[in-house]
Scaffold this active site. Structure first.
Site, PDB file in Angstrom:
ATOM      1  N   GLU A 174     -16.727  31.530  50.041  1.00  0.00           N
ATOM      2  CA  GLU A 174     -17.074  31.565  51.419  1.00  0.00           C
ATOM      3  C   GLU A 174     -17.471  30.046  52.016  1.00  0.00           C
ATOM      4  O   GLU A 174     -18.644  29.847  52.240  1.00  0.00           O
ATOM      5  CB  GLU A 174     -18.454  32.347  51.629  1.00  0.00           C
ATOM      6  CG  GLU A 174     -18.050  34.044  51.272  1.00  0.00           C
ATOM      7  CD  GLU A 174     -19.324  34.798  51.474  1.00  0.00           C
ATOM      8  OE1 GLU A 174     -20.225  34.321  51.596  1.00  0.00           O
ATOM      9  OE2 GLU A 174     -19.089  35.877  51.885  1.00  0.00           O
ATOM     10  N   GLU A 365     -14.071  40.565  48.422  1.00  0.00           N
ATOM     11  CA  GLU A 365     -15.442  41.196  48.554  1.00  0.00           C
ATOM     12  C   GLU A 365     -15.606  42.160  49.798  1.00  0.00           C
ATOM     13  O   GLU A 365     -15.048  41.745  50.796  1.00  0.00           O
ATOM     14  CB  GLU A 365     -16.502  39.869  48.796  1.00  0.00           C
ATOM     15  CG  GLU A 365     -16.938  39.306  47.727  1.00  0.00           C
ATOM     16  CD  GLU A 365     -17.951  38.234  48.121  1.00  0.00           C
ATOM     17  OE1 GLU A 365     -18.952  38.767  48.762  1.00  0.00           O
ATOM     18  OE2 GLU A 365     -17.904  37.312  47.301  1.00  0.00           O
TER      19      GLU A 365
HETATM   20  C1  BG6 Z   1     -21.247  37.413  50.125  1.00  0.00           C
HETATM   21  C2  BG6 Z   1     -21.558  36.510  48.906  1.00  0.00           C
HETATM   22  O1  BG6 Z   1     -21.617  36.641  51.257  1.00  0.00           O
HETATM   23  O2  BG6 Z   1     -21.944  38.581  50.094  1.00  0.00           O
HETATM   24  C3  BG6 Z   1     -22.031  37.428  47.713  1.00  0.00           C
HETATM   25  O3  BG6 Z   1     -19.896  36.023  48.502  1.00  0.00           O
HETATM   26  C4  BG6 Z   1     -23.078  38.181  48.094  1.00  0.00           C
HETATM   27  O4  BG6 Z   1     -22.610  36.333  46.747  1.00  0.00           O
HETATM   28  C5  BG6 Z   1     -22.598  39.181  48.980  1.00  0.00           C
HETATM   29  O5  BG6 Z   1     -23.651  38.954  46.958  1.00  0.00           O
HETATM   30  C6  BG6 Z   1     -23.401  40.386  49.473  1.00  0.00           C
HETATM   31  O6  BG6 Z   1     -24.592  39.676  49.855  1.00  0.00           O
HETATM   32  P1  BG6 Z   1     -25.908  40.150  49.530  1.00  0.00           P
HETATM   33  O7  BG6 Z   1     -26.982  39.258  50.210  1.00  0.00           O
HETATM   34  O8  BG6 Z   1     -26.272  41.716  50.017  1.00  0.00           O
HETATM   35  O9  BG6 Z   1     -26.090  39.991  48.152  1.00  0.00           O
END
Ligand code: BG6
Length: 471
Positions: A174, A365
C-alpha cells in the site's frame, strides 16, 4: 437462469498476512526492532520510545513457531498462493549492516519450503510497514535518499536467496498510504504535523525510485519472476452528480492514481506535475532517476476494503474508512469498525485499473474485520459460526467473477488475514479476519491454539470447485 460460475483454471486462490502482524518473536534469532514494535496502539496511535509489553505484535499469533501447522491448514483449504512479507529486521536488524543475518534468512527458507511442499506459491511483499526502527530514527525513513541504498541491499539479498523459491514479488505494501501515515508506511519519524508536503512528496519519490530499482534488479536476477506494485485501492464516487463533485472525486482518485501510474507508465503524470507547480513542490531528481523509473511492473496488485465519496463542499467532514478516509456514502452499510462495505466497488476498481493500465491485476487483500464468538460443534469441536464473513467474501468474489466476464485479467485473490492476526490500524486482536481462529485476546491472554471457523470449510469448497460452489 442460474449461471454456472467457473474461474480460470490457473486462478491463484489463497490468503495473505504480513510478517509483523502474525510472526511475533520480535527479538528472536537476531531480529532487530521495526517501526511496528513501537506502535502498540496501531497506525493512528503514538510511537513509544521502546517496545512495550502491551504491544500485541511483539508476540502476535506466534506464526514464527507455528508456521508448519498454519501452512498445513492453508494447504487443507487448497491454497494455491500464500502472501506474506519478509521482515526486513530479521534480515538486516538495523538496516545498515554489511552482512545479512543468516538465522533470519533461514526462517523464510523454511516457510517457503513448507509452502512449496504443498504446491503453494509463496508471494512476497518486500516491505510491509516494517522499516527497521534504526533507519527510521537515523534517516527519518524514506525522507532520506540514503534509504534507496539500504532497501536495494535488502532486496538483492532476498532476491538472490529466494530466487528459486519465490516467483511473485510486491515492492511495497500500500505504497500510497505514505500520504496519510508516513511513520507506519515510510518510517518517517518526524510527526505528520511537522512534515511539509515538499518533504512528503520527496519521500514518495525516493520510494518510487526504490520500487523501480527493485523491479530492475528482480528482472535481471529472476527473468521468470513477476514483480508488481501494491496500492491501497479505494474507489471515490462523487457524493452528488454535481460536476464540481465529479471533479473533486477525480482529484481524490488522482492522489492515489499517481502511485500506480508511475509504476506502470514509468514517469510522472501531468496532473501531479500541476499539483506540484501549484503547491510550490519541487522534487529533486538524481540524474539516474528518470531512467530507473522506466523499469515498470509486470502486474498491478491492490487491497480492497472500502469505497468512499468525494465532495466539493468543504463543510462536509470525511469519515474514517480504512487508512485513507473519504466522505461517507449514504447508500452503504458499515462494518463494526465503520468501514463501508461495497462489493460492487470491487468490480468497479478492477475495470478502472484495467482500463487504465492494461496489465494483469491481483487482489492481494480483501476481507471483513469482525468480532467472533468461539462456540462448540455438536461433536465438541471449537469453531466460529461466521456467516457474516462468508457473506462478505461471497459478495466480493462474485464481483471478481463479474470483472472477469468484463474481460479483466485477474490473476488471483488472496483473502486478508487468512488466519487471525493483529490489526494494523488499531493493533487489536479482536478485529479478526481469519478462516482460522487463534486463541489470543486483547489482553495478550490465550493459548495460541488454532480452530477452523465455518468460513474455513466454505473457502475450501470454493477453491475445490474453482468458484462453482459457494458463490
Ligand atoms: C491493509 C494493510 O491496509 O489493511 C494490512 O495492508 C491491514 O496490513 C489491513 O491489516 C486491514 O486493516 P486492519 O486495520 O483491519 O488490520
Amino acid at each position: 437462469m442460474k449461471k454456472t460460475i467457473k474461474f480460470p483454471e490457473d486462478f491463484l486462490w489463497g490468503g495473505a498476512v504480513s510478517a509483523n502482524q502474525c510472526e511475533g518473536a520480535y527479538d528472536e534469532d537476531g531480529k532487530g526492532l521495526s517501526v511496528q514494535d513501537v506502535l502498540p496502539r496501531g497506525i493512528k496511535g503514538e510511537a513509544t520510545p521502546e517496545p512495550t509489553r502491551d504491544n500485541l505484535k511483539l508476540e502476535a499469533i506466534d506464526f514464527y513457531h507455528h508456521y508448519k501447522e498454519d501452512i498445513a491448514l492453508f494447504a487443507e483449504m487448497g491454497f494455491k498462493v500464500f502472501r506474506t512479507s519478509v521482515a526486513w529486521t530479521r534480515i538486516y536488524p538495523r538496516g545498515d549492516e554489511q552482512e545479512p543475518n543468516e538465522k533470519g534468512l533461514a526462517f523464510y527458507d523454511a516457510v517457503f519450503d513448507e509452502c512449496l511442499k504443498y504446491g503453494i506459491e509463496p508471494m512476497v511483499t518486500i516491505s510491509h510497514y516494517e522499516m527497521p526502527l534504526y533507519l527510521s530514527k537515523k534517516y527519518d525513513g524514506w525522507k532520506s535518499r540514503e534509504m534507496i541504498g539500504y532497501y536495494e541491499r535488502f532486496v538483492r539479498t532476498i532476491f538472490e536467496r529466494y530466487k528459486n523459491k519465490v516467483k511473485y514479488w510486491l515492492t511495497f505494501n500500500e505504497i500510497n498510504t505514505i500520504l496519510r501515515h508516513p511513520f507506519n508506511s515510510a518510517g518517517i519519524y518526524t510527526s505528520f504535523e511537522k512534515l511539509s508536503e515538499q518533504e512528503l512528496y520527496q519521500a514518495v519519490h525516493h520510494e518510487l525510485v526504490a520500487s523501480a530499482l527493485a523491479v530492475k534488479i528482480g528482472h535481471e536476477l529472476m527473468p521468470e519472476a513477476k514483480i508488481g506494485c501494491m496500492i491501497l485501492s479505494m474507489p471515490m464516487y462523487p457524493l452528488t452528480p454535481a460536476p464540481e463533485d465529479v471533479i473533486a472525486a477525480m482529484e481524490e482518485e488522482h492522489k492515489n492514481d499517481f502511485f500506480g501510474d508511475v509504476h506502470v507508465r514509468g514517469e510522472y503524470p501531468g496532473y501531479i506535475k500541476r499539483y506540484f507547480r501549484e503547491h510550490g513542490i519541487q522534487i529533486q531528481f538524481a540524474p539516474e532517476d528518470e531512467e530507473i523509473l522506466k523499469n515498470t511492473v509486470d502486474f498491478v496488485s491492490f487491497s480492497y476494503y472500502v469505497s468512499a465519496c468525494a465532495s466539493a463542499d468543504e463543510s462536509i467532514v470525511p469519515g474514517e474508512g480504512n487508512m485513507i478516509g473519504g466522505v461517507t456514502n449514504p447508500y452503504l452499510k458499515s462494518s463494526q469498525w465503520g468501514w463501508q462495505i461495497d462489493p460492487l466497488g470491487l468490480r468497479h476498481v478492477l475495470n478502472r485499473f484495467y482500463d487504465r493500465y492494461q496489465l494483469p491485476l491481483f487482489i492481494v487483500e480483501n476481507g471483513l474485520g469482525a468480532e467472533d464468538q468461539l462456540t462448540e460443534t455438536l461433536q465438541g469441536e471449537k469453531t466460529v459460526e461466521d456467516d457474516y464473513r462468508i457473506d462478505y467474501l461471497r459478495d466480493h468474489i462474485r464481483q471478481v467473477y463479474e470483472a472477469l466476464q468484463d474481460g479483466v485479467p485477474v490473476m488471483g485473490y488472496t483473502a486478508w488475514g487468512c488466519i487471525d492476526l493483529v490489526s494494523a490500524s488499531t493493533a487489536e486482536m479482536r478485529k479478526r479476519y481469519g478462516f482460522i481462529y487463534v486463541d489470543r485476546d486483547d489482553t495478550g491472554a490465550g493459548t495460541f491454539a488454532r480452530y477452523k471457523k465455518k468460513s474455513f470449510f466454505w473457502y475450501k469448497e470454493l477453491i475445490r470447485t474453482n468458484g462453482s460452489i459457494g458463490l
